[in-house]
Design a protein around this motif. Structure first.
Motif, PDB file in Angstrom:
ATOM      1  N   ARG A   3       0.852  -1.196   0.000  1.00 54.42           N
ATOM      2  CA  ARG A   3       0.000   0.000   0.000  1.00 54.42           C
ATOM      3  C   ARG A   3       0.885   1.241   0.000  1.00 54.42           C
ATOM      4  O   ARG A   3       1.877   1.315   0.718  1.00 54.42           O
ATOM      5  CB  ARG A   3      -0.926   0.003   1.222  1.00 54.42           C
ATOM      6  CG  ARG A   3      -1.919  -1.135   1.210  1.00 54.42           C
ATOM      7  CD  ARG A   3      -2.719  -1.180   2.494  1.00 54.42           C
ATOM      8  NE  ARG A   3      -3.646  -0.070   2.622  1.00 54.42           N
ATOM      9  CZ  ARG A   3      -3.613   0.847   3.583  1.00 54.42           C
ATOM     10  NH1 ARG A   3      -2.663   0.808   4.525  1.00 54.42           N
ATOM     11  NH2 ARG A   3      -4.505   1.822   3.636  1.00 54.42           N
ATOM     12  N   LEU A   5       1.022   5.745  -0.224  1.00 52.03           N
ATOM     13  CA  LEU A   5       0.282   6.941   0.178  1.00 52.03           C
ATOM     14  C   LEU A   5       0.812   8.165  -0.562  1.00 52.03           C
ATOM     15  O   LEU A   5       2.018   8.415  -0.573  1.00 52.03           O
ATOM     16  CB  LEU A   5       0.432   7.156   1.689  1.00 52.03           C
ATOM     17  CG  LEU A   5      -0.099   8.466   2.288  1.00 52.03           C
ATOM     18  CD1 LEU A   5      -1.612   8.570   2.120  1.00 52.03           C
ATOM     19  CD2 LEU A   5       0.290   8.551   3.769  1.00 52.03           C
ATOM     20  N   SER A 100      -7.324   7.688  -7.129  1.00 49.26           N
ATOM     21  CA  SER A 100      -8.185   7.108  -6.088  1.00 49.26           C
ATOM     22  C   SER A 100      -8.744   5.752  -6.493  1.00 49.26           C
ATOM     23  O   SER A 100      -9.197   4.984  -5.644  1.00 49.26           O
ATOM     24  CB  SER A 100      -9.330   8.066  -5.753  1.00 49.26           C
ATOM     25  OG  SER A 100     -10.235   8.192  -6.838  1.00 49.26           O
ATOM     26  N   VAL A 106      -3.396   5.068  -1.681  1.00 50.50           N
ATOM     27  CA  VAL A 106      -4.207   5.825  -0.730  1.00 50.50           C
ATOM     28  C   VAL A 106      -3.848   7.305  -0.861  1.00 50.50           C
ATOM     29  O   VAL A 106      -2.671   7.658  -1.006  1.00 50.50           O
ATOM     30  CB  VAL A 106      -3.940   5.340   0.713  1.00 50.50           C
ATOM     31  CG1 VAL A 106      -4.753   6.143   1.719  1.00 50.50           C
ATOM     32  CG2 VAL A 106      -4.255   3.851   0.832  1.00 50.50           C
ATOM     33  N   GLY A 108      -4.108  11.361   0.653  1.00 51.55           N
ATOM     34  CA  GLY A 108      -4.280  12.162   1.852  1.00 51.55           C
ATOM     35  C   GLY A 108      -4.052  13.630   1.556  1.00 51.55           C
ATOM     36  O   GLY A 108      -3.585  13.998   0.468  1.00 51.55           O
ATOM     37  N   ALA A 132      -8.188   9.384   2.390  1.00 57.45           N
ATOM     38  CA  ALA A 132      -8.279   8.558   3.597  1.00 57.45           C
ATOM     39  C   ALA A 132      -7.877   9.308   4.849  1.00 57.45           C
ATOM     40  O   ALA A 132      -8.237   8.909   5.958  1.00 57.45           O
ATOM     41  CB  ALA A 132      -7.390   7.318   3.438  1.00 57.45           C
ATOM     42  N   THR A 133      -7.149  10.415   4.687  1.00 58.53           N
ATOM     43  CA  THR A 133      -6.692  11.195   5.835  1.00 58.53           C
ATOM     44  C   THR A 133      -6.628  12.667   5.452  1.00 58.53           C
ATOM     45  O   THR A 133      -6.138  13.006   4.362  1.00 58.53           O
ATOM     46  CB  THR A 133      -5.324  10.679   6.342  1.00 58.53           C
ATOM     47  OG1 THR A 133      -4.870  11.486   7.433  1.00 58.53           O
ATOM     48  CG2 THR A 133      -4.271  10.675   5.245  1.00 58.53           C
ATOM     49  N   CYS A 152      -0.854  11.479   8.974  1.00 58.08           N
ATOM     50  CA  CYS A 152      -1.287  10.770   7.767  1.00 58.08           C
ATOM     51  C   CYS A 152      -0.784   9.334   7.779  1.00 58.08           C
ATOM     52  O   CYS A 152      -1.533   8.387   7.460  1.00 58.08           O
ATOM     53  CB  CYS A 152      -0.760  11.480   6.527  1.00 58.08           C
ATOM     54  SG  CYS A 152      -1.568  13.042   6.119  1.00 58.08           S
ATOM     55  N   GLU A 155      -2.660   7.306  10.552  1.00 61.14           N
ATOM     56  CA  GLU A 155      -4.059   7.007  10.258  1.00 61.14           C
ATOM     57  C   GLU A 155      -4.225   5.976   9.146  1.00 61.14           C
ATOM     58  O   GLU A 155      -5.219   5.243   9.120  1.00 61.14           O
ATOM     59  CB  GLU A 155      -4.802   8.292   9.881  1.00 61.14           C
ATOM     60  CG  GLU A 155      -5.022   9.230  11.064  1.00 61.14           C
ATOM     61  CD  GLU A 155      -5.927  10.399  10.724  1.00 61.14           C
ATOM     62  OE1 GLU A 155      -6.404  10.483   9.569  1.00 61.14           O
ATOM     63  OE2 GLU A 155      -6.151  11.238  11.624  1.00 61.14           O
ATOM     64  N   THR A 156      -3.275   5.944   8.227  1.00 61.76           N
ATOM     65  CA  THR A 156      -3.387   5.000   7.109  1.00 61.76           C
ATOM     66  C   THR A 156      -2.609   3.713   7.352  1.00 61.76           C
ATOM     67  O   THR A 156      -2.811   2.729   6.629  1.00 61.76           O
ATOM     68  CB  THR A 156      -2.873   5.639   5.808  1.00 61.76           C
ATOM     69  OG1 THR A 156      -1.499   6.026   5.975  1.00 61.76           O
ATOM     70  CG2 THR A 156      -3.720   6.853   5.436  1.00 61.76           C
ATOM     71  N   ILE A 158       0.574   3.304   6.810  1.00 63.71           N
ATOM     72  CA  ILE A 158       1.534   3.142   5.723  1.00 63.71           C
ATOM     73  C   ILE A 158       2.912   3.625   6.171  1.00 63.71           C
ATOM     74  O   ILE A 158       3.037   4.672   6.819  1.00 63.71           O
ATOM     75  CB  ILE A 158       1.053   3.894   4.469  1.00 63.71           C
ATOM     76  CG1 ILE A 158      -0.226   3.227   3.945  1.00 63.71           C
ATOM     77  CG2 ILE A 158       2.130   3.943   3.389  1.00 63.71           C
ATOM     78  CD1 ILE A 158      -0.868   3.935   2.782  1.00 63.71           C
ATOM     79  N   ALA A 163       5.471   6.509   1.117  1.00 59.71           N
ATOM     80  CA  ALA A 163       4.670   7.740   1.058  1.00 59.71           C
ATOM     81  C   ALA A 163       5.426   8.845   0.333  1.00 59.71           C
ATOM     82  O   ALA A 163       6.656   8.916   0.372  1.00 59.71           O
ATOM     83  CB  ALA A 163       4.304   8.203   2.465  1.00 59.71           C
TER      84      ALA A 163
END
Length: 220
Positions: A3, A5, A100, A106, A108, A132-133, A152, A155-156, A158, A163
């Motif tokens: 995943r 971000l 998206s 993800v 943010g 997502a954030t 960020c 919350e995710t 990741i 990221a």
């Protein structure tokens, strides 16, 4: 699947809000009987939390005067926003929609805007569910402090190496470095592209390839 971000700044990156920012700042300075700084000075502080931005633009004012200017700016910006919505940059809506829809990707936001200001944009541009954030200045120290990016990531769930922070100012790039993630600059915003580091794109169409290149480089 790993995943990943992508964290976006807002003003100067997704939304061209300079007309409202300049007008609101002019009204805020006028409310205290002062002449507004030059356009370049005002745009140089976009991305900072409003109290920090005002303190930089009006260092000779005492704390109470700066607080009055902050309040005047908020009132002016809210009034301007109610009459006319700041436009998205070309390609922003299409790129956000495409990203998206990607599996494992993800999105943010980390912005110097207030929660009220960001909520207005999310509703106006139909962004509900795309991010997502959502991190705003109400809840964190001003950029370039890394608190918004840390939130960020938390919350995710990741990891930092997966990221990227996308922004138009040196504050965004400094925040990314402080948080241990890579930064990707955009040349169409409010700070000179040459100041944004080695990774800069000139239009949204270049974003997917730039992200792939950055992630292929490994840990920031």
């Amino acid at each position: 699947m790993t995943r990943r971000l992508v964290i976006f700044d807002v003003d100067g990156t997704l939304v061209d809000s300079q007309t409202h920012i300049l007008a609101a700042m002019a009204q805020a300075f006028a409310a205290l009987g002062q002449q507004a700084p030059a356009r370049e000075q005002v745009l140089s502080i976009v991305g900072l939390s409003l109290p920090v931005a005002v303190a930089r633009l009006a260092p000779g004012m005492d704390a109470s005067e700066q607080a009055r200017m902050v309040a005047a700016y908020k009132d002016a910006f809210s009034s301007l926003r109610a009459k006319d919505l700041s436009p998205l940059y070309p390609g922003a809506a299409e790129t956000l929609d495409a990203l998206s829809r990607q599996d494992g990707l993800v999105l943010g936001i980390a912005t110097g805007k207030s929660r009220r200001g960001l909520d207005h944009l999310v509703a106006a541009h139909g962004w509900a569910g795309q991010f997502a954030t959502l991190q705003v200045s109400d809840d964190h120290p001003s950029k370039p402090h890394p608190a918004m990016i840390h939130a960020c990531l938390r919350e995710t769930g990741i990891a930092p190496e997966h990221a990227v922070m996308v922004g138009d100012t040196t504050y965004d790039m400094e925040m990314a470095r402080a948080a241990g993630i890579r930064g990707l600059g955009v040349s169409w915003g409010y700070h000179p592209a040459a100041a944004l580091g080695p990774h800069v794109i000139d239009d949204f169409a270049a974003l997917p390839a730039a992200l792939t290149q950055i992630w292929s480089m490994g840990v920031a």
